[in-house]
Enzyme design. Structure first.
Site, short mmCIF file in Angstrom:
data_model
loop_
_atom_site.label_atom_id
_atom_site.label_comp_id
_atom_site.label_asym_id
_atom_site.label_seq_id
_atom_site.Cartn_x
_atom_site.Cartn_y
_atom_site.Cartn_z
N SER A 56 0.83 -1.20 0.00
CA SER A 56 0.00 0.00 0.00
C SER A 56 0.86 1.24 0.00
O SER A 56 1.96 1.26 0.55
CB SER A 56 -0.93 0.05 1.21
OG SER A 56 -1.66 1.26 1.18
N ASN B 106 -7.73 -2.01 3.02
CA ASN B 106 -8.52 -1.28 2.04
C ASN B 106 -9.95 -1.05 2.53
O ASN B 106 -10.55 -0.01 2.24
CB ASN B 106 -8.53 -2.02 0.71
CG ASN B 106 -7.22 -1.85 -0.03
OD1 ASN B 106 -6.19 -1.59 0.58
ND2 ASN B 106 -7.23 -2.00 -1.33
#
Ligand code: 2AM
Length: 472
Positions: free
Chosen positions: A129, A187
Site C-alpha cells: 500500500s 482497504n
C-alpha cells in the site's frame, strides 16, 4: 549473466516504481513486461543510468537472476497472475522464490502458495500500500507465505519499506494468504476513513456553511491533533486547489459518483462470511454504491423537493464537536477492521500479531495515521484484547467524545444530511455497550415460525414454545 538480485515482472507504474525503489537501495534489478515496448521505454527513461537490466523474454529474465532466483510479479490481479506463473515456471528451478505484489484475493494466494510449494518453489503473497508515491519512496509491505522466502527477502523488504521512528513498515504475516488478507482489510478501513471524512465535509459545508477555504483550514488544523493522518492531510490540500477553468474550488466541480475496484467489497463479503460486524466499513461500500445511482438520486431529489425540517433540528453543531465525532467514528471503524483480522487469524490460522499490523500501517500506506501508534500500544499491552474499544485509553477517548458524536448525528438527521458511516459507527458502539439487545424478540420470532428454539437467561438448556397455543 546471473548478476541481478531480483526480477520484476510487470512495468505499470507500481512495478516501475518498486523497481526504482529496490535499485536505489543498492540492488541490481532485472525487469520484464509482457509488452516489450514498455520495458524499452522504461529503460530509456526512468531507469536510464540505473542498475536496471531489461529482459524481452521470461527465459532471458530467469537467466539474469542470481540463484535462488527472486521474482516479484507486479501484474494485474486475477488470471494474469496465474498466466505469468504458468509461463515463468519452466524457466525456474526448485528453491526459487516467487512474490506476488499485486492486489490478489487472499484465497487465490492460498491456492497458488499450496500449488507452488508442492512443486518445490517458495511463494510469498505481499500486499503493498502507498500508491505510486509509496512504491517509489517507501510503501507499507504486508508479506506472507513460505518462511524461508521471507527470510531470504527480509533485508530487501526492510530496505525499500517506509520507515517510522527508524522501524521499517514490514512484518511477516504468517503462511498462505495472510498478507493479502491484511491488505484487503486495510482497504476496507481505507473505504471507511474516506467515507467518514466525506460525511464530515458534508456537515462542514451543508451543516455549518463553511466554504472550501475554511474547510481546508479546518482539516489542516485537525491534522495537527489526534486525527493526524495522510487522508486528512490530502483532504486539507484538496480543498485548497482551484479549478483552472473557473477559478472555483476544483473539488466542487467533480461528479459525485464514487468508483470502487472491489477490495472494499471483498472485505464486506469476508466479514459476512465470518459473521463479524463491520457496519462502518459496510456503510462505506454501500455509500459508494448509492453515489453511483445518480440518475435515481436526481429523480428522487426532484420528486421530494425541499422538505420542511421545522421541528426536526434538535442539536446545534460546531467544528469541535465534529472533530470529536470523526475521531470516535474512526476508532470504531479501526476496531471493526481489527476484529475481522482477529477472527480470520483464528479461523484460518494466520496467527496475526495485531500490534505488528498496526505498526506496519503507520507509514507508507493510505491509512497511515497517528491513531495507529495508540492501536499498536493497545495490542502490545494486551495481545488478546477482545475489542479495541476495551483498551482503557480508547475507552476514555470514546467516553469523552460520545456526547459530541451524538450531537453531530442528531444535527445531521435534523438537517437531512446523510451520515451512514458516522452513524453506523455510533450504532456499533451503542450495540456493543448494550448489556441487553432486542435479539431476544428475534429468537422468539424464529422459534414461533420455525421452531428454531431459544435459550433462557435464567436456566440452562434449549427451549421451544408452542407460541400460538400459549396465547392468552
Ligand atoms: P502489459 O503492459 O503488457 O499490458 C498491469 O496491467 C501490468 O500487468 C502491466 O504491466 C501488464 O502488461 C501486466 N499484465 C496484465 N495482464 C497480463 C498477462 N496476462 N500476462 C502478463 N502481464 C500482464
Amino acid at each position: 549473466m546471473e548478476t541481478c538480485d531480483i526480477g520484476v515482472i510487470g512495468l505499470a507504474v507500481m512495478g516501475q516504481n518498486l523497481a526504482l525503489n529496490i535499485e536505489r537501495n543498492g540492488y541490481r534489478v532485472a525487469v520484464y513486461n509482457r509488452t516489450a515496448e514498455r520495458t524499452r521505454q522504461f529503460l530509456a527513461e526512468q531507469a536510464s543510468q540505473k542498475q536496471i537490466v531489461g529482459a524481452e523474454t521470461l527465459a532471458e529474465l530467469a537467466a539474469l537472476l542470481k540463484r535462488p532466483r527472486r521474482v516479484l510479479m507486479m501484474v494485474k490481479a486475477g488470471n494474469a497472475v496465474d498466466q505469468v506463473i504458468a509461463e515463468l515456471l519452466p524457466h525456474l528451478e526448485r528453491g526459487d522464490i516467487l512474490i506476488d505484489g499485486g492486489n490478489s484475493f487472499y484465497q487465490d494466494t492460498e491456492r497458488r502458495s499450496k500449488e507452488l510449494e508442492a512443486q518445490g518453489f517458495l511463494y510469498l503473497g505481499m500486499g503493498i500500500s502507498g500508491g505510486e508515491e509509496g512504491a517509489l519512496k517507501g510503501p507499507s509491505l504486508m508479506p506472507s507465505g513460505h518462511p524461508a522466502a521471507y527470510q531470504a527477502l527480509e533485508g530487501l523488504l526492510q530496505a525499500i519499506a517506509a520507515k517510522v521512528d527508524g522501524e521499517a513498515c514490514v512484518t511477516y504475516l504468517g503462511r498462505g494468504g495472510g498478507g493479502h488478507y491484511v491488505k484487503m482489510v486495510h482497504n476496507g478501513i481505507e473505504y471507511a476513513d474516506m467515507q467518514l471524512i466525506a460525511e464530515t465535509y458534508d456537515l462542514l459545508h451543508r451543516g455549518l456553511g463553511l466554504n472550501a477555504e475554511q474547510i481546508s483550514r479546518t482539516f489542516a488544523a485537525w491534522n495537527q491533533e489526534a486525527l493526524n493522518s495522510y487522508l486528512i492531510e490530502i483532504t486539507a490540500h484538496i480543498f485548497g486547489v482551484a479549478d483552472p477553468q473557473s477559478g472555483a474550488p476544483l473539488v466542487e466541480k467533480i461528479l459525485d459518483v464514487a468508483e470502487q475496484k472491489g477490495t472494499g467489497k471483498w472485505t464486506s463479503e469476508e466479514a459476512l462470511e465470518l459473521g463479524i460486524p463491520i457496519p462502518t466499513l459496510q456503510a462505506a461500500v454501500e455509500a459508494r454504491a448509492l453515489s453511483a445511482q445518480r440518475a435515481t438520486r436526481l429523480e428522487v431529489a426532484r420528486t421530494f423537493g425541499e422538505l420542511s425540517l421545522a421541528g426536526a433540528e434538535t442539536a446545534p453543531l460546531n467544528v469541535a464537536a465534529l472533530e470529536q465525532a470523526l475521531y470516535a467514528a474512526k476508532v470504531c471503524s479501526y476496531a471493526q477492521g481489527m476484529s475481522l483480522l482477529r477472527q480470520a487469524s483464528k479461523v484460518y490460522g494466520y496467527d496475526f500479531d495485531l500490534s505488528e499490523v498496526a505498526r506496519i500501517w503507520r507509514g507508507g500506506c493510505i491509512i497511515r495515521a497517528r491513531l495507529l501508534n495508540d492501536i499498536r500500544r493497545a495490542y502490545q499491552e494486551n495481545p488478546t484484547l477482545t475489542n479495541l474499544i476495551l483498551d482503557p485509553s480508547f475507552r476514555q477517548a470514546l467516553t469523552n467524545a460520545q456526547t459530541a458524536w451524538r450531537q453531530t448525528i442528531q444535527h445531521a438527521i435534523g438537517k437531512g444530511i446523510p451520515v451512514p458511516a458516522l452513524s453506523a459507527s455510533l450504532a456499533y458502539f451503542d450495540s456493543l455497550r448494550s448489556e441487553r439487545l432486542p435479539a431476544n424478540l428475534i429468537q422468539a420470532q424464529r422459534d414461533y415460525f420455525g421452531a428454531h428454539t431459544y435459550q433462557r437467561i435464567d436456566q440452562e438448556g434449549t427451549f421451544h414454545t408452542h407460541w400460538q397455543a400459549n396465547q392468552s
